[in-house]
Design a protein around this motif. Structure first.
Motif, mmCIF file in Angstrom:
data_model
loop_
_atom_site.group_PDB
_atom_site.id
_atom_site.type_symbol
_atom_site.label_atom_id
_atom_site.label_comp_id
_atom_site.label_asym_id
_atom_site.label_seq_id
_atom_site.Cartn_x
_atom_site.Cartn_y
_atom_site.Cartn_z
ATOM 1 N N LYS A 44 56.158 32.566 40.626
ATOM 2 C CA LYS A 44 54.847 32.360 40.017
ATOM 3 C C LYS A 44 54.031 33.610 40.270
ATOM 4 O O LYS A 44 53.888 34.050 41.415
ATOM 5 N N VAL A 45 53.483 34.200 39.204
ATOM 6 C CA VAL A 45 52.851 35.511 39.294
ATOM 7 C C VAL A 45 51.411 35.453 38.785
ATOM 8 O O VAL A 45 51.128 34.840 37.749
ATOM 9 N N LEU A 46 50.507 36.106 39.519
ATOM 10 C CA LEU A 46 49.124 36.296 39.088
ATOM 11 C C LEU A 46 48.828 37.786 39.073
ATOM 12 O O LEU A 46 48.951 38.459 40.100
ATOM 13 N N CYS A 47 48.452 38.308 37.905
ATOM 14 C CA CYS A 47 48.087 39.715 37.752
ATOM 15 C C CYS A 47 46.575 39.825 37.549
ATOM 16 O O CYS A 47 46.010 39.122 36.706
ATOM 17 N N LEU A 48 45.949 40.714 38.299
ATOM 18 C CA LEU A 48 44.498 40.898 38.263
ATOM 19 C C LEU A 48 44.163 42.273 37.696
ATOM 20 O O LEU A 48 44.620 43.291 38.232
ATOM 21 N N PHE A 49 43.359 42.301 36.630
ATOM 22 C CA PHE A 49 43.018 43.564 35.970
ATOM 23 C C PHE A 49 41.510 43.657 35.783
ATOM 24 O O PHE A 49 40.878 42.713 35.307
ATOM 25 N N ARG A 50 40.936 44.797 36.169
ATOM 26 C CA ARG A 50 39.502 45.032 36.003
ATOM 27 C C ARG A 50 39.279 45.867 34.742
ATOM 28 O O ARG A 50 39.546 47.082 34.743
ATOM 29 N N PRO A 51 38.826 45.242 33.657
ATOM 30 C CA PRO A 51 38.601 46.008 32.418
ATOM 31 C C PRO A 51 37.558 47.101 32.653
ATOM 32 O O PRO A 51 36.524 46.862 33.295
ATOM 33 N N GLN A 52 37.828 48.281 32.165
ATOM 34 C CA GLN A 52 36.894 49.390 32.269
ATOM 35 C C GLN A 52 37.261 50.448 31.230
ATOM 36 O O GLN A 52 38.392 50.488 30.737
#
Length: 287
Positions: A243-251
């Protein structure tokens, strides 16, 4: 399960015989105190439907897979209920089977013999016992979930060779993750990770990290900084059905790789655009 409402899959005989339909309805009513019963129609006297057998199967299997717990009334012999229980065991669901002993009634060994006192429970009962049995089951379920969460092994990914500009952010994320389990890769949040790993060969680093990844229960990746290494870890994690969670900060100037964004399925591989203040809610939902 935290504050999230439990999803309960109730099983009872339909085509095998509807003589216990009213009893099913009363059990379902009590189950609603613990969560949402996905199969409340099993308690209806009239279960006729315009759906085809394939549509019924697809719908019920989707509900079963999505459920948090399974409660089955197994007094009436039913091949369908047996099938559902077999699938529930294969999916590691927590199961409670309720059986009313009586003359000429004997529960299948394939059900009685599956009782392990933990994940699969079989209880002989009279109807007045149901409130106590359900309370005991769901209290135990809650305790086991808390225990399982505490014992989770979490593999955290973040850029190392690709850039350490987010090291302090990684450290704060890791600190939040520790309330859910053991973070195997805590070193990723250390500014001096390259110096710490200087005494290891690249082969040793690879073997260590892959061993941690293989043994992990879930993977959390901060994917804002491009990283070949994180990409390798995510590809392997997906193949291993982690189970995978990817976190991305749009900029401005940053676009997440289509190989990551496109893997999002809303279930086992989740991609979230976020701000740091969003993390407590995101982690609560994920775990």
């Amino acid at each position: 399960m935290g504050d999230r409402q439990l999803k309960i899959y109730f099983c009872g005989s339909i085509r095998g015989g509807r003589q216990d339909a009213e009893l099913y309805a009363r059990i379902i009513k009590q189950l609603e105190a613990y969560g949402k019963v996905l199969t409340e129609h099993v308690g209806h006297k009239d279960c006729t439907t315009s759906k085809t057998d394939v549509e019924i199967y697809d719908q019920d299997m989707a509900w079963l897979e999505d459920s948090d717990a399974v409660v089955a009334e197994v007094t009436q012999v039913s091949m369908g209920v047996g099938f559902e229980l077999g699938r529930a065991v294969a999916w590691n669901k927590r199961v409670l089977c309720l059986f009313r002993p009586g003359e000429d009634r004997r529960l299948s060994a394939m059900v009685r013999g599956a009782d392990d006192g933990k994940n699969f429970l079989v209880k002989d009962y009279k109807e007045e016992d149901v409130p106590g049995l359900l309370k005991e089951f769901f209290v135990q379920l809650d305790q086991m979930d808390k225990m399982d969460t505490k014992d989770l092994k979490i593999y955290f990914c973040g850029s190392i060779q690709g850039g350490r500009q987010d090291a302090e952010l990684y450290s704060r994320i890791i600190h939040k993750l520790k309330q859910y389990g053991k973070v195997l890769t805590e070193v990723i949040g250390n500014k001096d990770v390259l110096r710490i790993e200087a005494d290891m060969t690249e082969t040793e680093i690879y073997q260590q990290d892959i061993a941690w990844l293989d043994s992990s229960d879930v993977v959390v990746a901060e994917v804002t900084q491009p990283s070949l290494g994180v990409g390798v870890e995510l590809g392997r994690a997906q193949l291993m059905k982690k189970k995978v969670l990817c976190l991305f900060r749009p900029q401005e100037g940053k676009i997440l790789s289509a190989m990551v964004r496109g893997a999002h399925d809303g279930d086992s591989f989740i991609v979230k655009d976020y701000r740091e203040e969003d993390l407590p809610t995101i982690f609560s939902e994920f775990f």
